[in-house]
Scaffold this motif. Structure first.
Motif, mmCIF file in Angstrom:
data_model
loop_
_atom_site.group_PDB
_atom_site.id
_atom_site.type_symbol
_atom_site.label_atom_id
_atom_site.label_comp_id
_atom_site.label_asym_id
_atom_site.label_seq_id
_atom_site.Cartn_x
_atom_site.Cartn_y
_atom_site.Cartn_z
ATOM 1 N N GLY A 249 3.018 5.961 -2.627
ATOM 2 C CA GLY A 249 4.201 6.693 -3.054
ATOM 3 C C GLY A 249 4.235 6.877 -4.558
ATOM 4 N N ALA A 250 3.821 5.847 -5.310
ATOM 5 C CA ALA A 250 3.748 5.956 -6.767
ATOM 6 C C ALA A 250 2.711 6.990 -7.172
ATOM 7 C CB ALA A 250 3.416 4.596 -7.378
ATOM 8 N N GLY A 251 1.569 6.985 -6.485
ATOM 9 C CA GLY A 251 0.540 7.981 -6.772
ATOM 10 C C GLY A 251 1.006 9.391 -6.461
ATOM 11 N N PHE B 82 13.573 8.042 -1.637
ATOM 12 C CA PHE B 82 14.514 8.322 -2.723
ATOM 13 C C PHE B 82 13.833 8.164 -4.084
ATOM 14 C CE2 PHE B 82 17.512 6.721 -5.910
ATOM 15 C CZ PHE B 82 18.406 7.798 -5.963
ATOM 16 N N THR B 83 12.986 7.137 -4.219
ATOM 17 C CA THR B 83 12.292 6.895 -5.480
ATOM 18 C C THR B 83 11.365 8.051 -5.830
ATOM 19 O OG1 THR B 83 12.385 4.507 -5.094
ATOM 20 C CG2 THR B 83 10.790 5.290 -6.713
ATOM 21 N N ILE B 84 10.599 8.524 -4.855
ATOM 22 C CA ILE B 84 9.694 9.656 -5.088
ATOM 23 C C ILE B 84 10.496 10.893 -5.479
ATOM 24 C CG2 ILE B 84 8.030 11.223 -4.017
ATOM 25 C CD1 ILE B 84 7.211 8.851 -2.200
ATOM 26 N N PHE B 85 11.574 11.170 -4.748
ATOM 27 C CA PHE B 85 12.411 12.336 -5.042
ATOM 28 C C PHE B 85 13.026 12.220 -6.432
ATOM 29 C CE2 PHE B 85 16.678 14.160 -5.213
ATOM 30 C CZ PHE B 85 16.402 15.503 -4.909
ATOM 31 N N PHE B 86 13.509 11.038 -6.775
ATOM 32 C CA PHE B 86 14.178 10.859 -8.055
ATOM 33 C C PHE B 86 13.203 11.089 -9.208
ATOM 34 C CE2 PHE B 86 16.301 8.742 -11.548
ATOM 35 C CZ PHE B 86 17.638 9.016 -11.317
ATOM 36 N N TYR B 87 11.984 10.567 -9.077
ATOM 37 C CA TYR B 87 11.007 10.719 -10.151
ATOM 38 C C TYR B 87 10.490 12.148 -10.246
ATOM 39 C CZ TYR B 87 6.957 9.919 -13.142
ATOM 40 O OH TYR B 87 6.046 9.976 -14.170
ATOM 41 N N LEU C 40 0.832 -1.208 0.000
ATOM 42 C CA LEU C 40 0.000 0.000 0.000
ATOM 43 C C LEU C 40 0.862 1.251 0.000
ATOM 44 C CD1 LEU C 40 -2.732 1.452 0.216
ATOM 45 C CD2 LEU C 40 -2.573 1.196 2.712
ATOM 46 N N CYS C 41 1.910 1.252 0.804
ATOM 47 C CA CYS C 41 2.803 2.411 0.854
ATOM 48 C C CYS C 41 3.502 2.628 -0.482
ATOM 49 C CB CYS C 41 3.832 2.235 1.967
ATOM 50 S SG CYS C 41 3.172 2.362 3.636
ATOM 51 N N ILE C 42 3.891 1.542 -1.132
ATOM 52 C CA ILE C 42 4.503 1.654 -2.458
ATOM 53 C C ILE C 42 3.504 2.257 -3.443
ATOM 54 C CG2 ILE C 42 5.402 0.343 -4.418
ATOM 55 C CD1 ILE C 42 6.590 -1.638 -2.401
ATOM 56 N N VAL D 112 5.897 7.484 3.071
ATOM 57 C CA VAL D 112 7.242 7.240 3.605
ATOM 58 C C VAL D 112 7.194 7.031 5.121
ATOM 59 C CG1 VAL D 112 9.524 8.253 3.957
ATOM 60 C CG2 VAL D 112 8.395 8.463 1.738
ATOM 61 N N MET D 113 6.482 7.891 5.821
ATOM 62 C CA MET D 113 6.425 7.780 7.281
ATOM 63 C C MET D 113 5.730 6.488 7.716
ATOM 64 S SD MET D 113 8.119 10.274 8.354
ATOM 65 C CE MET D 113 7.791 10.034 10.096
#
Length: 334
Positions: A68-70, A134-139, A63-65, A117-118
């Motif tokens: 985060g993708a959304g 990191f993935t969210i920031f990178f995208y 769910l968190c993944i 993330v939290m």
């Protein structure tokens, strides 16, 4: 990236329509199609880790993944509203169409990023949470705000963001990220250029109009077709590796090999085609409404999605059922 650019992106909303936003518009803001692939590969990484994790915590991690993708999708749509408004394929998105304000998309993206993330850190572990952050920031920052508008290698480098979910899933289950987790990442990373450049070959007029330096716009269609084939030659052997690292079984090797052969044939046809050499102004921008010369690129784009889905689905089924790996089937294997 200047302050003026940031301010403009926050405040500017095209006046395409005054109709109020519906719940479907907020769902579209999260890029559900992209999210579904991210959730699928992330869940595959979690299951392939074969580590003891409570089913509820596993569900929380997935769910968190997904959230985060959304969040990444919302931030991308906020910042890219000016580009999306100029492209036939994307101008109907909620922000450029004026159904959702840019500030709303930004706020939604930031809030969902923090929550995902939290919650991952508190409920699961902080290694997975750090990788998710990191993935969210990178995208959202590295790819969307910098690479996409700056270099024709935007998809190559930016593909890391889409490749990390299985690593996050593995970290959530096992609390570590061994070689096999990064191998799953490498498969998606090397898949990305051929996949997106095939799309760009029959959407290049949109990217050129919007000023996005996609490979066909910068290097030309012929160079892009050659690079698609080169990346395909590198990609397919990597897909075979899980069978020899103790990750995949015999069914996986068969799927990866046969599907990889089809992938290479389609990539060869793209290289030999005239896809992207000219645009047809009669087309309306739908993904599968392409001129005859670009059908090879369309076919590779479509099959690339199927192939990635099949190899990850095979790994997921093998790990879920506890099937023996290919190495276990070899006499004297581990």
């Amino acid at each position: 990236m200047s302050l003026a650019t940031m301010t403009s992106a926050i405040t500017a909303t095209p006046d395409a329509t005054d109709s109020p936003a519906r719940w479907q518009d907020y769902l579209q803001l999260l890029k559900p199609r992209v999210m579904s692939l991210v959730v699928f590969t992330g869940a595959t990484g979690l299951v392939c880790a074969k580590a003891p994790i409570h089913p509820l915590l596993g569900a929380v991690a997935v769910l968190c993944i997904a959230v985060g993708a959304g969040a990444s999708g919302a931030l991308n749509m906020w910042y890219d509203a000016d580009i999306d408004a100029q492209m036939r394929r994307t101008r109907g998105r909620p922000v450029p169409a004026g159904r959702i304000k840019g500030a709303e998309a930004l706020s939604m993206g930031i809030i969902l990023s923090l929550l995902s993330v939290m919650f991952m850190g508190v409920a699961v572990n902080w290694l997975a949470a750090g990788l998710l952050a990191f993935t969210i920031f990178f995208y959202a920052v590295v790819y969307t705000m910098w690479l996409k508008r700056w270099t024709a290698q935007n998809i190559v480098i930016g593909g890391l963001a889409g490749a990390l979910p299985p690593v996050i899933g593995w970290a959530a289950a096992a609390g570590e990220v061994p070689l096999n987790a990064w191998l799953l990442c490498a498969i998606i990373f090397m898949w990305t250029p051929a996949h997106f450049w095939a799309l760009a070959l029959y959407s290049s007029e949109d990217y050129e109009k919007a000023g996005v330096p996609m490979m066909p716009v910068v290097a030309g269609a012929a160079s892009t077709r050659r690079q698609i084939f080169i990346y395909s030659l590198l990609f397919v052997p990597i897909c075979l590796l899980p069978a020899f690292t103790g990750l995949g079984g015999l069914p996986y090797l068969a799927v990866a090999a046969m599907g990889g052969l089809v992938f290479l044939i389609l990539a060869w046809r793209v290289m030999r085609s005239r896809a992207g050499d000219s645009a047809d102004p009669r087309l309306d921008g739908r993904l599968y409404d392409v001129r005859a010369g670009a059908r090879d690129a369309r076919n590779l784009f479509a099959f690339s999605i199927l192939y990635l889905t099949l190899i990850f689905a095979t790994l997921l089924v093998e790990a879920s059922l506890g099937l023996p790996t290919f190495l276990n089937l070899i006499p004297g294997g581990v």
